[in-house]
Each structure stands twice: as structure tokens, then as C-alpha cells.
Write an enzyme that holds these catalytic residues in place. Structure first.
Site, PDB file in Angstrom:
ATOM      1  N   LYS A 224      40.399  -2.959  21.671  1.00 47.63           N
ATOM      2  CA  LYS A 224      41.254  -1.919  22.178  1.00 47.63           C
ATOM      3  C   LYS A 224      42.563  -1.879  21.392  1.00 47.63           C
ATOM      4  O   LYS A 224      43.115  -0.781  21.362  1.00 47.63           O
ATOM      5  CB  LYS A 224      41.330  -2.088  23.623  1.00 47.63           C
ATOM      6  CG  LYS A 224      40.026  -1.724  24.509  1.00 47.63           C
ATOM      7  CD  LYS A 224      40.341  -1.994  26.024  1.00 47.63           C
ATOM      8  CE  LYS A 224      39.089  -1.551  26.561  1.00 47.63           C
ATOM      9  NZ  LYS A 224      38.988  -2.339  28.015  1.00 47.63           N
TER      10      LYS A 224
ATOM     11  N   GLU B 219      44.832  -8.589  10.555  1.00 47.36           N
ATOM     12  CA  GLU B 219      44.825  -8.895  12.266  1.00 47.36           C
ATOM     13  C   GLU B 219      43.981 -10.296  12.222  1.00 47.36           C
ATOM     14  O   GLU B 219      43.160 -10.437  11.205  1.00 47.36           O
ATOM     15  CB  GLU B 219      44.146  -7.708  12.853  1.00 47.36           C
ATOM     16  CG  GLU B 219      43.514  -7.958  14.273  1.00 47.36           C
ATOM     17  CD  GLU B 219      45.119  -8.177  15.263  1.00 47.36           C
ATOM     18  OE1 GLU B 219      46.024  -8.886  15.034  1.00 47.36           O
ATOM     19  OE2 GLU B 219      44.792  -7.295  16.202  1.00 47.36           O
ATOM     20  N   ASP B 220      44.411 -10.994  12.989  1.00 46.49           N
ATOM     21  CA  ASP B 220      43.572 -12.223  13.214  1.00 46.49           C
ATOM     22  C   ASP B 220      42.088 -12.094  13.777  1.00 46.49           C
ATOM     23  O   ASP B 220      41.317 -12.519  13.227  1.00 46.49           O
ATOM     24  CB  ASP B 220      44.479 -13.276  14.052  1.00 46.49           C
ATOM     25  CG  ASP B 220      44.730 -12.857  15.374  1.00 46.49           C
ATOM     26  OD1 ASP B 220      44.520 -11.535  15.872  1.00 46.49           O
ATOM     27  OD2 ASP B 220      45.136 -13.485  16.198  1.00 46.49           O
TER      28      ASP B 220
ATOM     29  N   ASP C 107      46.250 -18.647  18.932  1.00 48.58           N
ATOM     30  CA  ASP C 107      46.804 -19.610  19.831  1.00 48.58           C
ATOM     31  C   ASP C 107      46.265 -19.302  21.232  1.00 48.58           C
ATOM     32  O   ASP C 107      45.547 -18.524  21.367  1.00 48.58           O
ATOM     33  CB  ASP C 107      48.385 -19.311  20.041  1.00 48.58           C
ATOM     34  CG  ASP C 107      48.647 -18.021  20.906  1.00 48.58           C
ATOM     35  OD1 ASP C 107      48.001 -16.922  20.612  1.00 48.58           O
ATOM     36  OD2 ASP C 107      49.361 -17.955  21.763  1.00 48.58           O
TER      37      ASP C 107
ATOM     38  N   LYS D 207      51.452 -12.325  16.203  1.00 50.09           N
ATOM     39  CA  LYS D 207      51.963 -13.680  15.395  1.00 50.09           C
ATOM     40  C   LYS D 207      50.453 -14.129  14.641  1.00 50.09           C
ATOM     41  O   LYS D 207      50.574 -14.654  13.647  1.00 50.09           O
ATOM     42  CB  LYS D 207      52.401 -14.683  16.478  1.00 50.09           C
ATOM     43  CG  LYS D 207      53.631 -14.281  16.998  1.00 50.09           C
ATOM     44  CD  LYS D 207      54.095 -15.699  18.094  1.00 50.09           C
ATOM     45  CE  LYS D 207      55.394 -15.048  18.622  1.00 50.09           C
ATOM     46  NZ  LYS D 207      55.651 -16.399  19.773  1.00 50.09           N
TER      47      LYS D 207
ATOM     48  N   ILE E  25      39.228  -9.587  16.043  1.00 45.58           N
ATOM     49  CA  ILE E  25      39.094  -8.099  17.019  1.00 45.58           C
ATOM     50  C   ILE E  25      38.059  -8.526  18.081  1.00 45.58           C
ATOM     51  O   ILE E  25      36.880  -9.283  17.776  1.00 45.58           O
ATOM     52  CB  ILE E  25      38.357  -7.127  16.314  1.00 45.58           C
ATOM     53  CG1 ILE E  25      39.187  -6.721  15.067  1.00 45.58           C
ATOM     54  CG2 ILE E  25      38.008  -6.036  16.942  1.00 45.58           C
ATOM     55  CD1 ILE E  25      40.401  -5.987  15.034  1.00 45.58           C
ATOM     56  N   ASP E  26      38.361  -8.343  19.452  1.00 50.18           N
ATOM     57  CA  ASP E  26      37.827  -8.700  20.566  1.00 50.18           C
ATOM     58  C   ASP E  26      37.186  -7.553  21.253  1.00 50.18           C
ATOM     59  O   ASP E  26      36.163  -7.145  20.705  1.00 50.18           O
ATOM     60  CB  ASP E  26      38.617  -9.418  21.525  1.00 50.18           C
ATOM     61  CG  ASP E  26      38.057 -10.464  22.779  1.00 50.18           C
ATOM     62  OD1 ASP E  26      36.864  -9.868  22.744  1.00 50.18           O
ATOM     63  OD2 ASP E  26      38.876 -10.948  23.538  1.00 50.18           O
ATOM     64  N   THR E  27      37.822  -6.901  22.150  1.00 49.64           N
ATOM     65  CA  THR E  27      37.102  -5.686  22.594  1.00 49.64           C
ATOM     66  C   THR E  27      37.673  -4.794  21.581  1.00 49.64           C
ATOM     67  O   THR E  27      36.859  -3.483  21.793  1.00 49.64           O
ATOM     68  CB  THR E  27      38.052  -5.235  24.028  1.00 49.64           C
ATOM     69  OG1 THR E  27      39.379  -5.092  23.429  1.00 49.64           O
ATOM     70  CG2 THR E  27      37.957  -6.307  25.098  1.00 49.64           C
TER      71      THR E  27
ATOM     72  N   PHE F 176      36.599 -18.547  23.402  1.00 52.51           N
ATOM     73  CA  PHE F 176      37.963 -18.467  23.247  1.00 52.51           C
ATOM     74  C   PHE F 176      38.388 -19.405  21.742  1.00 52.51           C
ATOM     75  O   PHE F 176      38.194 -20.519  21.714  1.00 52.51           O
ATOM     76  CB  PHE F 176      38.864 -18.690  24.186  1.00 52.51           C
ATOM     77  CG  PHE F 176      40.204 -18.376  24.141  1.00 52.51           C
ATOM     78  CD1 PHE F 176      40.700 -17.024  24.259  1.00 52.51           C
ATOM     79  CD2 PHE F 176      41.403 -19.157  23.505  1.00 52.51           C
ATOM     80  CE1 PHE F 176      41.996 -16.420  24.121  1.00 52.51           C
ATOM     81  CE2 PHE F 176      42.457 -18.733  23.374  1.00 52.51           C
ATOM     82  CZ  PHE F 176      42.929 -17.486  23.586  1.00 52.51           C
TER      83      PHE F 176
ATOM     84  N   ARG G 105      48.416 -22.792  17.117  1.00 54.84           N
ATOM     85  CA  ARG G 105      48.372 -21.872  15.886  1.00 54.84           C
ATOM     86  C   ARG G 105      48.352 -22.709  14.737  1.00 54.84           C
ATOM     87  O   ARG G 105      48.262 -22.354  13.538  1.00 54.84           O
ATOM     88  CB  ARG G 105      49.892 -21.000  15.907  1.00 54.84           C
ATOM     89  CG  ARG G 105      49.963 -20.000  16.942  1.00 54.84           C
ATOM     90  CD  ARG G 105      51.067 -19.114  16.523  1.00 54.84           C
ATOM     91  NE  ARG G 105      51.433 -17.973  17.703  1.00 54.84           N
ATOM     92  CZ  ARG G 105      50.567 -17.130  18.104  1.00 54.84           C
ATOM     93  NH1 ARG G 105      49.475 -16.769  17.563  1.00 54.84           N
ATOM     94  NH2 ARG G 105      51.020 -16.521  19.258  1.00 54.84           N
TER      95      ARG G 105
HETATM   96  P1  IMP Z   1      41.477  -7.034  21.636  1.00 52.87           P
HETATM   97  O1  IMP Z   1      42.245  -5.700  22.079  1.00 52.87           O
HETATM   98  O2  IMP Z   1      40.544  -7.318  22.927  1.00 52.87           O
HETATM   99  O3  IMP Z   1      40.515  -6.585  20.524  1.00 52.87           O
HETATM  100  O4  IMP Z   1      42.214  -8.349  21.386  1.00 52.87           O
HETATM  101  C1  IMP Z   1      42.807  -8.635  20.322  1.00 52.87           C
HETATM  102  C2  IMP Z   1      43.996  -9.597  20.641  1.00 52.87           C
HETATM  103  O5  IMP Z   1      43.641 -10.366  21.497  1.00 52.87           O
HETATM  104  C3  IMP Z   1      44.118 -10.425  19.304  1.00 52.87           C
HETATM  105  O6  IMP Z   1      45.046  -9.818  18.332  1.00 52.87           O
HETATM  106  C4  IMP Z   1      44.580 -11.747  19.725  1.00 52.87           C
HETATM  107  O7  IMP Z   1      46.011 -11.968  19.767  1.00 52.87           O
HETATM  108  C5  IMP Z   1      43.904 -11.737  21.154  1.00 52.87           C
HETATM  109  N1  IMP Z   1      42.615 -12.532  21.244  1.00 52.87           N
HETATM  110  C6  IMP Z   1      41.342 -11.935  21.648  1.00 52.87           C
HETATM  111  N2  IMP Z   1      40.443 -13.025  21.599  1.00 52.87           N
HETATM  112  C7  IMP Z   1      41.140 -14.178  21.398  1.00 52.87           C
HETATM  113  C8  IMP Z   1      40.586 -15.520  21.074  1.00 52.87           C
HETATM  114  O8  IMP Z   1      39.588 -15.894  21.150  1.00 52.87           O
HETATM  115  N3  IMP Z   1      41.722 -16.400  20.531  1.00 52.87           N
HETATM  116  C9  IMP Z   1      42.714 -16.089  20.620  1.00 52.87           C
HETATM  117  N4  IMP Z   1      43.596 -14.741  20.579  1.00 52.87           N
HETATM  118  C10 IMP Z   1      42.487 -13.762  21.131  1.00 52.87           C
END
Ligand code: IMP
Length: 223
Positions: free
Chosen positions: A146, A139-140, A199, A74, A142-144, A192, A205
Site C-alpha cells: 500500500k 525501498e527496503d 528496524d 529510513k 514491500i509488505d502489503t 517481521f 537497523r
Molecule cells: P506496506 O505498505 O505494507 O508495503 O509496508 C511497507 C513499509 O512497512 C516498509 O517500508 C517498512 O518500513 C515497513 N515494514 C513492513 N514490513 C516490515 C518488516 O517485516 N520489518 C520492518 N519493517 C517493515
């Protein structure tokens, strides 16, 4: 502290560690007023940066008449909407012969104990629609990395002509798997973040800016 490589610095706006605006300087909905630590990226800056990304994307996509924008729900819905509007305006003003089709997917990621991400695609029932197409995944955050790495593996099995990714945010984290999208709005601190589609347990959101939640917020909206 994770440093930003030259490759990333060249393609995004870096929001430095420790930055953030005082929430009292912005109008904040009453329901969220007590639960935000700071405003990290005001709505106007998100939009201005998105408009430039639209130009960058259209200047670099392969010579195609049709682009499939794959919005990851979302969290990506607001960014995708603003981006597609800006792309359409540019296509129109520069008289480019290109049409954009928007599709939606939801990615559900599971992380097992050893932290390998497993991604399930929900929403686009038939990924074979993507065969032979030029695709831009939107995409909103990219964290890790993965989730996107796994999603790309999946999508590539359907032999698209090209796949690129635009992410509004790239988090600076030592947990990154190294994945870097082609187009990035902002490099943001390892916090975060929420708002503008992102969200915390389905809250925030609808908040227009990108902000950072405080300790009370984490407790208040915990499930
Ligand atoms: P990744 O697989 O660790 O890159 O995580 C990606 C997904 O985790 C994103 O599409 C978000 O839905 C969620 N996410 C990661 N970090 C955050 C954050 O700081 N706030 C909100 N959602 C997050």
C-alpha cells in the site's frame, strides 16, 4: 502459505518458509544476542544479490544519461548505498555515459480502520524536481504494497519520464494488494524481519544481517 508466482520467481531469490540460520553460527552484537530467532539472509548474500540487481537495473533502464535514485528512508538507506555503489562500478567498468543523482524521501503511512493506506511524503520538499526524469525508487521492503502504491500515485502526478522501483525484499503475504516492484532482491516469508536498515521501533537497523526477531525481542523493544 502464500505461493510465489512465476513472474516473481523469475526476478528474485526466494527464501523459503521455515528457513533461517542458527544465530550461534554468526557474530551477533551483545545488545541483540538474546532477541533474534534466526538469521534469514546473511549480509554477504544481501550484497551479492544487490550487485546483480545493479546490473539488471542498468541493463533495463530507458536510454538515459541521467537517473534519479530516490531512496526511501529510513529503511532503504543501506540497500540504496550498496546498490548505487555497485551501479557506479558497473557504469565505470562498462564505460556507460550515465550519471546517477541520489535523492531521499521519507514516506509516512497511516492505515485507517478499513486498511486503506494514506501516504505522506516527507523530505523532498519539492517533488517537481522529478518532472521529466527517469526515476528509480529504492525501498527496503514491500509488505502489503500500500505504501508504494500510494507513493507511486503521488510521484506520477509530477510527470516523470519513467518510474521503476527496486525493493530489497518482497514479503509473501496474503495481505498484499498485488503490487510487484520491477526489481526485487528476495521474496521472504511473512515474518517481521529486521536488520540491514530495517528496524523494529528504531532498533536493529545497524544489525548487518537480515534476521527475524523472537518473542523476547518483541517485548524488550516494544514502545
Ligand atoms: P506496506 O505498505 O505494507 O508495503 O509496508 C511497507 C513499509 O512497512 C516498509 O517500508 C517498512 O518500513 C515497513 N515494514 C513492513 N514490513 C516490515 C518488516 O517485516 N520489518 C520492518 N519493517 C517493515
Amino acid at each position: 502459505m502464500v505461493t510465489v508466482s512465476d513472474e516473481i520467481r523469475k526476478k528474485c531469490l526466494v527464501i523459503p518458509d521455515g528457513s533461517g540460520y542458527d544465530t550461534s553460527l554468526f557474530t551477533i552484537p551483545v545488545k541483540y544476542a538474546d532477541f533474534l530467532k534466526s538469521i534469514l539472509i546473511p549480509n554477504g548474500l544481501v550484497k551479492d544479490r544487490t550487485h546483480k540487481l545493479a546490473v539488471d537495473i542498468l541493463s533495463s533502464v530507458p536510454n538515459t544519461k541521467s537517473l534519479v535514485v530516490l531512496c526511501v528512508l529510513k529503511g532503504g538507506y543501506k540497500f540504496c548505498s550498496e546498490l548505487v555503489d555497485a551501479m557506479e562500478r558497473y557504469i565505470c567498468s562498462c564505460e556507460i555515459n550515465m550519471s546517477i543523482k541520489v535523492e531521499f524521501i521519507r514516506l509516512k503511512s497511516y492505515h485507517n480502520v478499513s486498511s486503506t493506506g494514506e501516504v505522506e511524503v516527507i523530505g523532498l520538499s519539492n517533488l517537481s524536481h522529478l518532472t521529466g526524469k527517469d526515476i528509480l525508487i529504492v525501498e527496503d521492503i514491500i509488505d502489503t504494497g500500500k505504501t508504494m502504491t500510494k507513493a507511486l500515485e503521488l510521484i506520477k502526478q509530477y510527470n516523470p519520464n519513467s518510474v521503476q522501483c527496486a525493493s530489497l525484499l518482497l514479503k509473501r503475504t496474503d495481505k498484499s494488494c498485488g503490487y510487484v516492484p520491477e526489481f526485487i532482491g528476495f521474496s521472504c516469508p511473512d515474518e517481521f524481519v529486521l536488520g540491514y536498515g530495517l528496524d523494529y521501533n528504531e532498533f536493529f537497523r545497524d544489525f548487518p544481517h537480515i534476521g527475524v526477531i523472537n518473542e523476547e525481542g518483541i517485548k524488550q523493544f516494544a514502545v
